[in-house]
Design a protein around this motif. Structure first.
Motif, PDB file in Angstrom:
ATOM      1  N   ALA A   1       0.845  -1.193   0.000  1.00  0.00           N
ATOM      2  CA  ALA A   1       0.000   0.000   0.000  1.00  0.00           C
ATOM      3  C   ALA A   1       0.886   1.250   0.000  1.00  0.00           C
ATOM      4  O   ALA A   1       2.038   1.197   0.449  1.00  0.00           O
ATOM      5  N   PRO A   2       0.350   2.364  -0.465  1.00  0.00           N
ATOM      6  CA  PRO A   2       1.148   3.603  -0.455  1.00  0.00           C
ATOM      7  C   PRO A   2       1.207   4.263   0.920  1.00  0.00           C
ATOM      8  O   PRO A   2       1.587   5.418   1.042  1.00  0.00           O
ATOM      9  N   VAL A   3       0.823   3.524   1.951  1.00  0.00           N
ATOM     10  CA  VAL A   3       0.891   3.993   3.336  1.00  0.00           C
ATOM     11  C   VAL A   3       1.482   2.889   4.192  1.00  0.00           C
ATOM     12  O   VAL A   3       1.399   1.709   3.862  1.00  0.00           O
ATOM     13  N   GLY A   4       2.097   3.276   5.311  1.00  0.00           N
ATOM     14  CA  GLY A   4       2.607   2.293   6.246  1.00  0.00           C
ATOM     15  C   GLY A   4       1.493   1.844   7.171  1.00  0.00           C
ATOM     16  O   GLY A   4       0.764   2.675   7.703  1.00  0.00           O
ATOM     17  N   TYR A   5       1.345   0.538   7.322  1.00  0.00           N
ATOM     18  CA  TYR A   5       0.332  -0.025   8.221  1.00  0.00           C
ATOM     19  C   TYR A   5       1.011  -0.766   9.359  1.00  0.00           C
ATOM     20  O   TYR A   5       1.960  -1.524   9.145  1.00  0.00           O
ATOM     21  N   LEU A   6       0.484  -0.550  10.560  1.00  0.00           N
ATOM     22  CA  LEU A   6       0.895  -1.317  11.736  1.00  0.00           C
ATOM     23  C   LEU A   6      -0.363  -1.776  12.451  1.00  0.00           C
ATOM     24  O   LEU A   6      -1.339  -1.024  12.530  1.00  0.00           O
TER      25      LEU A   6
ATOM     26  N   VAL B   1       2.975  -5.584  10.523  1.00  0.00           N
ATOM     27  CA  VAL B   1       3.514  -4.392   9.873  1.00  0.00           C
ATOM     28  C   VAL B   1       3.608  -4.673   8.377  1.00  0.00           C
ATOM     29  O   VAL B   1       3.913  -5.793   7.972  1.00  0.00           O
ATOM     30  N   ASN B   2       3.335  -3.656   7.572  1.00  0.00           N
ATOM     31  CA  ASN B   2       3.430  -3.905   6.129  1.00  0.00           C
ATOM     32  C   ASN B   2       4.809  -3.544   5.584  1.00  0.00           C
ATOM     33  O   ASN B   2       5.621  -2.883   6.244  1.00  0.00           O
ATOM     34  N   GLN B   3       5.049  -4.000   4.372  1.00  0.00           N
ATOM     35  CA  GLN B   3       6.348  -3.818   3.725  1.00  0.00           C
ATOM     36  C   GLN B   3       6.663  -2.344   3.499  1.00  0.00           C
ATOM     37  O   GLN B   3       7.822  -1.931   3.571  1.00  0.00           O
ATOM     38  N   THR B   4       5.659  -1.538   3.247  1.00  0.00           N
ATOM     39  CA  THR B   4       5.877  -0.104   3.029  1.00  0.00           C
ATOM     40  C   THR B   4       6.511   0.535   4.260  1.00  0.00           C
ATOM     41  O   THR B   4       7.508   1.253   4.150  1.00  0.00           O
ATOM     42  N   PHE B   5       5.952   0.271   5.435  1.00  0.00           N
ATOM     43  CA  PHE B   5       6.518   0.821   6.674  1.00  0.00           C
ATOM     44  C   PHE B   5       7.949   0.335   6.875  1.00  0.00           C
ATOM     45  O   PHE B   5       8.829   1.113   7.247  1.00  0.00           O
TER      46      PHE B   5
ATOM     47  N   LEU C   1      11.518   9.813  10.795  1.00  0.00           N
ATOM     48  CA  LEU C   1      10.497   9.819   9.756  1.00  0.00           C
ATOM     49  C   LEU C   1       9.257  10.472  10.347  1.00  0.00           C
ATOM     50  O   LEU C   1       8.703   9.973  11.339  1.00  0.00           O
ATOM     51  N   SER C   2       8.849  11.613   9.793  1.00  0.00           N
ATOM     52  CA  SER C   2       7.632  12.274  10.258  1.00  0.00           C
ATOM     53  C   SER C   2       6.430  11.567   9.644  1.00  0.00           C
ATOM     54  O   SER C   2       6.405  11.308   8.441  1.00  0.00           O
ATOM     55  N   ILE C   3       5.450  11.235  10.506  1.00  0.00           N
ATOM     56  CA  ILE C   3       4.277  10.506  10.045  1.00  0.00           C
ATOM     57  C   ILE C   3       3.004  11.181  10.536  1.00  0.00           C
ATOM     58  O   ILE C   3       3.033  11.952  11.492  1.00  0.00           O
ATOM     59  N   LEU C   4       1.908  10.893   9.878  1.00  0.00           N
ATOM     60  CA  LEU C   4       0.579  11.243  10.353  1.00  0.00           C
ATOM     61  C   LEU C   4      -0.094   9.943  10.756  1.00  0.00           C
ATOM     62  O   LEU C   4      -0.214   9.027   9.942  1.00  0.00           O
ATOM     63  N   VAL C   5      -0.525   9.851  11.999  1.00  0.00           N
ATOM     64  CA  VAL C   5      -1.148   8.639  12.498  1.00  0.00           C
ATOM     65  C   VAL C   5      -2.659   8.754  12.377  1.00  0.00           C
ATOM     66  O   VAL C   5      -3.255   9.734  12.810  1.00  0.00           O
ATOM     67  N   ASN C   6      -3.235   7.732  11.780  1.00  0.00           N
ATOM     68  CA  ASN C   6      -4.678   7.522  11.767  1.00  0.00           C
ATOM     69  C   ASN C   6      -4.869   6.142  12.372  1.00  0.00           C
ATOM     70  O   ASN C   6      -4.218   5.178  11.947  1.00  0.00           O
ATOM     71  N   ALA C   7      -5.713   6.037  13.382  1.00  0.00           N
ATOM     72  CA  ALA C   7      -5.877   4.751  14.055  1.00  0.00           C
ATOM     73  C   ALA C   7      -7.338   4.492  14.366  1.00  0.00           C
ATOM     74  O   ALA C   7      -8.099   5.416  14.657  1.00  0.00           O
TER      75      ALA C   7
END
Length: 121
Positions: free
Chosen positions: A26-31, A42-46, A104-110
């Motif tokens: 995905a074009p986003v990191g998933y945890l 955790v996904n490969q992107t992250f 790495l600056s991230i925006l968290v959506n949970a």
């Protein structure tokens, strides 16, 4: 030039894409994080963005331990209580420590998943 048949075959292939493959790239990191903070998926992107391996993180690290100190404090005092109260949080800015000790600056959506009895999953 592609024929109509080739386009149709391409669309059919997109419809059949494997969900796990889509998740991993995905074009986003998933945890996925357990209620105690342990990273369980955790996904490969992250992993690519942060330089960690799956073995570095899954069942070994707590998500807040990846955060810079101020982010860790925010996570524990604000984000988790808000997530527990509202069931979701959107666009919380945090800095993650990479494997090479960069940031790495991230925006968290949970979203908090719950069992039928209401307990966090």
């Amino acid at each position: 030039m592609h024929t109509a048949g080739e386009w149709a075959a391409g669309y059919e292939q997109l419809r059949d894409d494997d969900a796990e493959l889509l998740y991993q790239h995905a074009p986003v990191g998933y945890l996925t994080v357990a209620p105690d903070g342990v990273i369980v998926k955790v996904n490969q992107t992250f992993l690519r963005w942060t330089g960690y391996t799956r073995a570095d993180l899954v069942d070994r690290r707590l998500f807040p331990d990846l955060l810079r100190s101020d982010g860790k404090e925010y996570y524990e005092t604000r984000l988790v209580p808000l997530l527990n109260r509202q069931g979701e949080v959107r666009e919380i800015a945090l800095d993650v420590r990479t494997a090479s000790e960069g940031t790495l600056s991230i925006l968290v959506n949970a979203t908090l998943a719950r069992y039928e009895d209401g307990m966090p999953r």
